[in-house]
Design a protein around this motif. Sequence first.
Motif, PDB file in Angstrom:
ATOM      1  N   ASP A  37       0.847  -1.189   0.000  1.00 40.15           N
ATOM      2  CA  ASP A  37       0.000   0.000   0.000  1.00 40.15           C
ATOM      3  C   ASP A  37       0.883   1.239   0.000  1.00 40.15           C
ATOM      4  O   ASP A  37       1.751   1.384   0.871  1.00 40.15           O
ATOM      5  N   SER A  38       0.654   2.149  -0.937  1.00 38.82           N
ATOM      6  CA  SER A  38       1.525   3.305  -1.090  1.00 38.82           C
ATOM      7  C   SER A  38       1.364   4.349   0.005  1.00 38.82           C
ATOM      8  O   SER A  38       2.221   5.224   0.155  1.00 38.82           O
ATOM      9  N   MET A  39       0.276   4.282   0.786  1.00 38.47           N
ATOM     10  CA  MET A  39       0.023   5.297   1.806  1.00 38.47           C
ATOM     11  C   MET A  39       0.346   4.831   3.218  1.00 38.47           C
ATOM     12  O   MET A  39       0.595   5.646   4.108  1.00 38.47           O
ATOM     13  N   GLN A  40       0.351   3.533   3.441  1.00 37.49           N
ATOM     14  CA  GLN A  40       0.558   3.040   4.800  1.00 37.49           C
ATOM     15  C   GLN A  40       2.019   3.113   5.231  1.00 37.49           C
ATOM     16  O   GLN A  40       2.352   2.790   6.366  1.00 37.49           O
ATOM     17  N   ASP A  46      -3.065   7.183   9.842  1.00 37.02           N
ATOM     18  CA  ASP A  46      -3.591   5.883  10.254  1.00 37.02           C
ATOM     19  C   ASP A  46      -5.056   5.678   9.880  1.00 37.02           C
ATOM     20  O   ASP A  46      -5.414   4.670   9.279  1.00 37.02           O
ATOM     21  N   ILE A  47      -5.883   6.639  10.246  1.00 38.95           N
ATOM     22  CA  ILE A  47      -7.326   6.483  10.023  1.00 38.95           C
ATOM     23  C   ILE A  47      -7.653   6.526   8.538  1.00 38.95           C
ATOM     24  O   ILE A  47      -8.351   5.652   8.011  1.00 38.95           O
ATOM     25  N   GLY A  48      -7.125   7.530   7.838  1.00 35.17           N
ATOM     26  CA  GLY A  48      -7.441   7.692   6.427  1.00 35.17           C
ATOM     27  C   GLY A  48      -6.887   6.606   5.531  1.00 35.17           C
ATOM     28  O   GLY A  48      -7.349   6.436   4.392  1.00 35.17           O
ATOM     29  N   THR A  49      -5.895   5.862   6.005  1.00 35.67           N
ATOM     30  CA  THR A  49      -5.323   4.764   5.213  1.00 35.67           C
ATOM     31  C   THR A  49      -5.858   3.402   5.643  1.00 35.67           C
ATOM     32  O   THR A  49      -5.438   2.383   5.084  1.00 35.67           O
ATOM     33  N   ALA A  50      -6.771   3.399   6.628  1.00 34.90           N
ATOM     34  CA  ALA A  50      -7.306   2.140   7.175  1.00 34.90           C
ATOM     35  C   ALA A  50      -6.167   1.221   7.601  1.00 34.90           C
ATOM     36  O   ALA A  50      -6.194   0.010   7.389  1.00 34.90           O
ATOM     37  N   LYS A  51      -5.152   1.815   8.236  1.00 37.96           N
ATOM     38  CA  LYS A  51      -3.957   1.063   8.617  1.00 37.96           C
ATOM     39  C   LYS A  51      -4.266   0.086   9.749  1.00 37.96           C
ATOM     40  O   LYS A  51      -4.974   0.404  10.699  1.00 37.96           O
ATOM     41  N   ILE A  52      -3.738  -1.099   9.628  1.00 35.54           N
ATOM     42  CA  ILE A  52      -3.914  -2.103  10.678  1.00 35.54           C
ATOM     43  C   ILE A  52      -3.204  -1.637  11.948  1.00 35.54           C
ATOM     44  O   ILE A  52      -2.114  -1.052  11.889  1.00 35.54           O
ATOM     45  N   THR A  53      -3.817  -1.862  13.094  1.00 35.25           N
ATOM     46  CA  THR A  53      -3.205  -1.467  14.368  1.00 35.25           C
ATOM     47  C   THR A  53      -2.297  -2.586  14.868  1.00 35.25           C
ATOM     48  O   THR A  53      -2.442  -3.746  14.465  1.00 35.25           O
ATOM     49  N   GLY A 101      -2.053  -5.990  -0.387  1.00 32.36           N
ATOM     50  CA  GLY A 101      -2.317  -4.580  -0.658  1.00 32.36           C
ATOM     51  C   GLY A 101      -3.121  -4.342  -1.906  1.00 32.36           C
ATOM     52  O   GLY A 101      -3.619  -5.271  -2.544  1.00 32.36           O
ATOM     53  N   GLY A 102      -3.215  -3.063  -2.260  1.00 33.77           N
ATOM     54  CA  GLY A 102      -4.036  -2.675  -3.390  1.00 33.77           C
ATOM     55  C   GLY A 102      -3.386  -1.709  -4.350  1.00 33.77           C
ATOM     56  O   GLY A 102      -4.035  -1.222  -5.273  1.00 33.77           O
ATOM     57  N   THR A 103      -2.083  -1.396  -4.156  1.00 37.23           N
ATOM     58  CA  THR A 103      -1.400  -0.481  -5.071  1.00 37.23           C
ATOM     59  C   THR A 103      -0.788  -1.300  -6.199  1.00 37.23           C
ATOM     60  O   THR A 103       0.293  -1.874  -6.065  1.00 37.23           O
ATOM     61  N   GLY A 104      -1.504  -1.340  -7.327  1.00 37.49           N
ATOM     62  CA  GLY A 104      -1.155  -2.255  -8.410  1.00 37.49           C
ATOM     63  C   GLY A 104       0.250  -2.115  -8.934  1.00 37.49           C
ATOM     64  O   GLY A 104       0.963  -3.108  -9.114  1.00 37.49           O
ATOM     65  N   LEU A 105       0.691  -0.874  -9.190  1.00 35.69           N
ATOM     66  CA  LEU A 105       2.030  -0.689  -9.740  1.00 35.69           C
ATOM     67  C   LEU A 105       3.098  -1.156  -8.762  1.00 35.69           C
ATOM     68  O   LEU A 105       4.080  -1.791  -9.157  1.00 35.69           O
ATOM     69  N   TYR A 106       2.919  -0.863  -7.486  1.00 42.67           N
ATOM     70  CA  TYR A 106       3.884  -1.313  -6.478  1.00 42.67           C
ATOM     71  C   TYR A 106       4.003  -2.837  -6.497  1.00 42.67           C
ATOM     72  O   TYR A 106       5.100  -3.399  -6.544  1.00 42.67           O
TER      73      TYR A 106
END
Length: 324
Positions: A37-40, A46-53, A101-106
């Motif tokens: 995931d490019s944002m995590q 944390d909240i806006g990226t739905a990051k796992i705690t 994750g969901g960042t296809g290019l990564y």
Amino acid sequence: MQAKRKLLVLLGPTAVGKTRLSLELAAAYGAEIISGDSMQVYRGMDIGTAKITPEEMQGIPHHLIDIHDPGYPYSTAEFQEQGRKAIEDIGDRGKLPFIVGGTGLYIESLCYGFRFSEAVADEAFRKEQEQYAEEYGALALHARLEAVDPASADRLHPNDRRRIIRALEIFHQTDTTLSSSHAAQTKESPYELCIVGLTMDRKILYKRIEDRIDQMLAEGLVEEVRGLLEHGYGRGLVSMQGLGYKEIAAYLAGETTLEEAVNLLKRDTRRFAKRQLSWFRHMNEIEWIDVGEEQNFSGNFEKIRDIIAGKFLSGLEYTSEQSN
């Protein structure tokens, strides 16, 4: 000849339900998770990226999460390098590397060892594009890319200024589009791959996206964005252009109402999910599973277990007791 390392991948659009399945699979197969995931990668987002705690991780090691401050311009090339090192380290310790994750290019760049353009940074060109965007707006800059590289323009959000400018820079220097460069990449992986994709009916997915955004707001998304801005992380940063951050930042700047910002966020996240699925569809090795019926979690888990068994054939132990 040295055997290829096994690499398990679980991908899918935002809000499709990757986290729960990834934890069950990691526990069952002795895997360590590499975030795709490019944002995590950003601390404090944390909240806006739905990051796992940490509590939700259930003791399962997770890599490439919280590795940079939001001011850092993380790139696909850096993700590929760090992901490759993580795969080697995890494998050397006798664990299964597992990208989620969901960042296809990564994900695709790491799975297939993409080579990146040799076009060097042209600061004068970049400054010119930045000034153009400031004067005429993000859509005008995006239209420039659409004129020379429609495939990349379709993949990149108009607010993703850094990547749009990089795509324009590559075309400017090489007369070759970024999309054609990606298409020409070798599709032979340096790994023994097992890629599982999660999908569901579009209406169900969109409802899950909207519910997740409502939950983010209840958990304090507005306060999270306000805190980042107060710490000096400006709206022009790569990180602050992420979904959830740019919309709420616009609200905090008085440019929209909160209701307008939330409606825009829901719309753009639905569009983002559609782009994710479009990207994944051209990856031929994905084994797709429809997970639309949430009550059938155990059935979906068994389907994935069967896919893994078929792909890896041997050398990967699984017992039902491992997931208990």
